[in-house]
Motif scaffolding. Sequence first.
Motif, PDB file in Angstrom:
ATOM      1  N   LEU A  93      44.306  38.494  32.391  1.00  0.00           N
ATOM      2  CA  LEU A  93      45.385  37.328  32.631  1.00  0.00           C
ATOM      3  C   LEU A  93      44.579  36.292  33.302  1.00  0.00           C
ATOM      4  O   LEU A  93      44.293  35.202  32.901  1.00  0.00           O
ATOM      5  CB  LEU A  93      46.321  37.548  33.556  1.00  0.00           C
ATOM      6  N   HIS A  94      43.596  36.720  34.280  1.00  0.00           N
ATOM      7  CA  HIS A  94      42.836  35.923  35.207  1.00  0.00           C
ATOM      8  C   HIS A  94      41.861  35.186  34.164  1.00  0.00           C
ATOM      9  O   HIS A  94      41.657  33.811  34.094  1.00  0.00           O
ATOM     10  CB  HIS A  94      42.146  36.758  36.256  1.00  0.00           C
ATOM     11  N   ARG A  95      41.288  35.851  33.254  1.00  0.00           N
ATOM     12  CA  ARG A  95      40.195  35.250  32.331  1.00  0.00           C
ATOM     13  C   ARG A  95      40.864  34.372  31.507  1.00  0.00           C
ATOM     14  O   ARG A  95      40.341  33.325  31.107  1.00  0.00           O
ATOM     15  CB  ARG A  95      39.495  36.348  31.491  1.00  0.00           C
ATOM     16  N   LEU A  96      41.890  34.682  30.890  1.00  0.00           N
ATOM     17  CA  LEU A  96      42.624  33.651  30.011  1.00  0.00           C
ATOM     18  C   LEU A  96      43.023  32.334  30.658  1.00  0.00           C
ATOM     19  O   LEU A  96      42.989  31.241  30.131  1.00  0.00           O
ATOM     20  CB  LEU A  96      43.977  34.490  29.319  1.00  0.00           C
ATOM     21  N   LEU A  97      43.501  32.568  31.909  1.00  0.00           N
ATOM     22  CA  LEU A  97      44.019  31.444  32.748  1.00  0.00           C
ATOM     23  C   LEU A  97      42.701  30.309  32.820  1.00  0.00           C
ATOM     24  O   LEU A  97      42.641  29.206  32.930  1.00  0.00           O
ATOM     25  CB  LEU A  97      44.740  31.577  34.158  1.00  0.00           C
ATOM     26  N   ARG A  98      41.803  31.049  33.198  1.00  0.00           N
ATOM     27  CA  ARG A  98      40.494  30.491  33.488  1.00  0.00           C
ATOM     28  C   ARG A  98      39.943  29.550  32.420  1.00  0.00           C
ATOM     29  O   ARG A  98      39.377  28.407  32.453  1.00  0.00           O
ATOM     30  CB  ARG A  98      39.509  31.208  34.057  1.00  0.00           C
ATOM     31  N   LEU A  99      40.149  30.160  31.180  1.00  0.00           N
ATOM     32  CA  LEU A  99      39.778  29.269  29.872  1.00  0.00           C
ATOM     33  C   LEU A  99      40.756  28.460  29.604  1.00  0.00           C
ATOM     34  O   LEU A  99      40.277  27.529  28.819  1.00  0.00           O
ATOM     35  CB  LEU A  99      39.642  30.540  28.819  1.00  0.00           C
ATOM     36  N   ASP A 142      41.736  26.416  31.613  1.00  0.00           N
ATOM     37  CA  ASP A 142      41.349  25.367  32.612  1.00  0.00           C
ATOM     38  C   ASP A 142      42.418  25.430  33.827  1.00  0.00           C
ATOM     39  O   ASP A 142      42.503  24.295  34.358  1.00  0.00           O
ATOM     40  CB  ASP A 142      41.136  23.979  31.971  1.00  0.00           C
ATOM     41  N   VAL A 143      42.983  26.460  34.118  1.00  0.00           N
ATOM     42  CA  VAL A 143      43.730  26.198  35.179  1.00  0.00           C
ATOM     43  C   VAL A 143      42.638  26.728  36.399  1.00  0.00           C
ATOM     44  O   VAL A 143      41.973  27.604  36.524  1.00  0.00           O
ATOM     45  CB  VAL A 143      44.819  27.741  35.453  1.00  0.00           C
ATOM     46  N   PRO A 144      42.720  25.634  37.401  1.00  0.00           N
ATOM     47  CA  PRO A 144      41.705  25.945  38.529  1.00  0.00           C
ATOM     48  C   PRO A 144      41.794  27.329  39.217  1.00  0.00           C
ATOM     49  O   PRO A 144      42.949  27.590  39.396  1.00  0.00           O
ATOM     50  CB  PRO A 144      42.005  24.427  39.541  1.00  0.00           C
ATOM     51  N   ASP A 183      41.689  27.838  42.390  1.00  0.00           N
ATOM     52  CA  ASP A 183      42.594  27.652  43.489  1.00  0.00           C
ATOM     53  C   ASP A 183      43.964  27.576  43.288  1.00  0.00           C
ATOM     54  O   ASP A 183      44.852  27.729  44.078  1.00  0.00           O
ATOM     55  CB  ASP A 183      42.172  26.529  44.211  1.00  0.00           C
ATOM     56  N   GLN A 184      44.410  27.706  42.023  1.00  0.00           N
ATOM     57  CA  GLN A 184      45.833  27.569  41.650  1.00  0.00           C
ATOM     58  C   GLN A 184      46.375  29.056  41.058  1.00  0.00           C
ATOM     59  O   GLN A 184      47.264  29.273  40.475  1.00  0.00           O
ATOM     60  CB  GLN A 184      46.030  26.474  40.726  1.00  0.00           C
ATOM     61  N   LEU A 185      45.427  29.872  40.913  1.00  0.00           N
ATOM     62  CA  LEU A 185      45.677  31.419  40.294  1.00  0.00           C
ATOM     63  C   LEU A 185      46.559  32.200  41.341  1.00  0.00           C
ATOM     64  O   LEU A 185      45.924  32.267  42.493  1.00  0.00           O
ATOM     65  CB  LEU A 185      44.293  32.088  39.821  1.00  0.00           C
ATOM     66  N   PRO A 186      47.562  32.557  41.039  1.00  0.00           N
ATOM     67  CA  PRO A 186      48.201  33.522  41.980  1.00  0.00           C
ATOM     68  C   PRO A 186      47.519  34.792  42.256  1.00  0.00           C
ATOM     69  O   PRO A 186      46.425  35.260  41.360  1.00  0.00           O
ATOM     70  CB  PRO A 186      49.569  33.929  41.248  1.00  0.00           C
ATOM     71  N   ALA A 187      47.442  35.703  43.288  1.00  0.00           N
ATOM     72  CA  ALA A 187      46.679  36.859  43.699  1.00  0.00           C
ATOM     73  C   ALA A 187      47.634  37.793  43.015  1.00  0.00           C
ATOM     74  O   ALA A 187      46.677  38.736  42.925  1.00  0.00           O
ATOM     75  CB  ALA A 187      46.739  36.923  45.127  1.00  0.00           C
ATOM     76  N   ASP A 188      48.534  37.667  42.645  1.00  0.00           N
ATOM     77  CA  ASP A 188      49.141  38.787  42.313  1.00  0.00           C
ATOM     78  C   ASP A 188      49.630  39.069  40.620  1.00  0.00           C
ATOM     79  O   ASP A 188      49.519  37.945  39.898  1.00  0.00           O
ATOM     80  CB  ASP A 188      50.703  39.343  42.802  1.00  0.00           C
ATOM     81  N   GLU A 189      49.412  40.122  39.897  1.00  0.00           N
ATOM     82  CA  GLU A 189      49.459  40.179  38.665  1.00  0.00           C
ATOM     83  C   GLU A 189      51.092  39.500  38.152  1.00  0.00           C
ATOM     84  O   GLU A 189      50.735  38.824  37.001  1.00  0.00           O
ATOM     85  CB  GLU A 189      49.694  41.725  38.201  1.00  0.00           C
ATOM     86  N   ASP A 190      52.136  39.942  38.686  1.00  0.00           N
ATOM     87  CA  ASP A 190      53.184  39.054  38.324  1.00  0.00           C
ATOM     88  C   ASP A 190      53.213  37.633  38.370  1.00  0.00           C
ATOM     89  O   ASP A 190      53.663  36.946  37.326  1.00  0.00           O
ATOM     90  CB  ASP A 190      54.533  39.510  38.859  1.00  0.00           C
ATOM     91  N   GLY A 191      52.651  37.075  39.352  1.00  0.00           N
ATOM     92  CA  GLY A 191      52.326  35.660  39.259  1.00  0.00           C
ATOM     93  C   GLY A 191      51.154  35.140  38.234  1.00  0.00           C
ATOM     94  O   GLY A 191      51.522  34.073  37.701  1.00  0.00           O
ATOM     95  N   LEU A 192      50.484  35.879  37.938  1.00  0.00           N
ATOM     96  CA  LEU A 192      49.460  35.462  36.857  1.00  0.00           C
ATOM     97  C   LEU A 192      50.209  35.613  35.539  1.00  0.00           C
ATOM     98  O   LEU A 192      50.007  34.547  34.734  1.00  0.00           O
ATOM     99  CB  LEU A 192      48.293  36.440  36.774  1.00  0.00           C
TER     100      LEU A 192
END
Length: 182
Positions: free
Chosen positions: A104-110, A112-114, A116-125
Motif C-alpha cells: 500500500l505504501h509503495r503504491l501511494l508513493r507512486l 505522488d502522495v507525499p 508526510d501524508q501517509l497514515p502510519a496504520d494499514e487501515d489508514g493506508l
Amino acid sequence: GELLALVAESAFPARRSAGGIVGLPDSGRYFVGRETELEALSALLLGPDDARVGVVHGMAGAGKTALAVTAARQVAGSFPDGCLFFDLRGHTPGAVELSAGEALHRLLRLLDVPADQLPADEDGLANLVRDQLRGRRMILVLDNVRSAEQVRAIVDGETSSRILVTSRGRLPALDDAWHLPV
C-alpha cells in the motif's frame, strides 16, 4: 462563488493520475503459445466494471507473469492513468515477502502522495489507496502474491481500474475475482 472556487483549487491540489506511467516490465521477445489465454485475459481486462480483479494462477515457471504483463501491455491504451507493476515476492527464494502495508505504501508513493501524508496504520493506508484509485482508470499488476491478505486492501475498493494478480495459488478468498488457470 469565483473567489471560493479559487480558494478550493489552491487548498486542495489536484491528484496526479500517475502521469499515465507504464511501469510494466518487458514481457519478453519470445512470448508464444498462449494466444488463447492472452485473448481471454485481454477481453476480461477490457470487460465491464464488475470484472475488476483477476487472478492468473498456476505452477512455478508456467508463464503467469509473462502472460499478465503481455495482456496489460496489449490493453494499456485503454487505461490512460497508467499501468503499474509490483512484485510482492510471495514465492521468491531468499527475498522477504512484501507485506500488505508495504505494498500500500509503495503504491501511494507512486501515486505522488507525499510521505508526510501517509497514515502510519494499514487501515489508514488502505482507505487512502481506495480514495486515490476512485475515478482512475489504471491497470495494477500484482505479481507473485502468496495470499489474498497481501492484496485485499488494494482490491477491495470501488474503481474503474483493473487489478491483475499472479499467484501459484488460486486465491479463492478474493471475492468476486475471476480466475484464469495457466
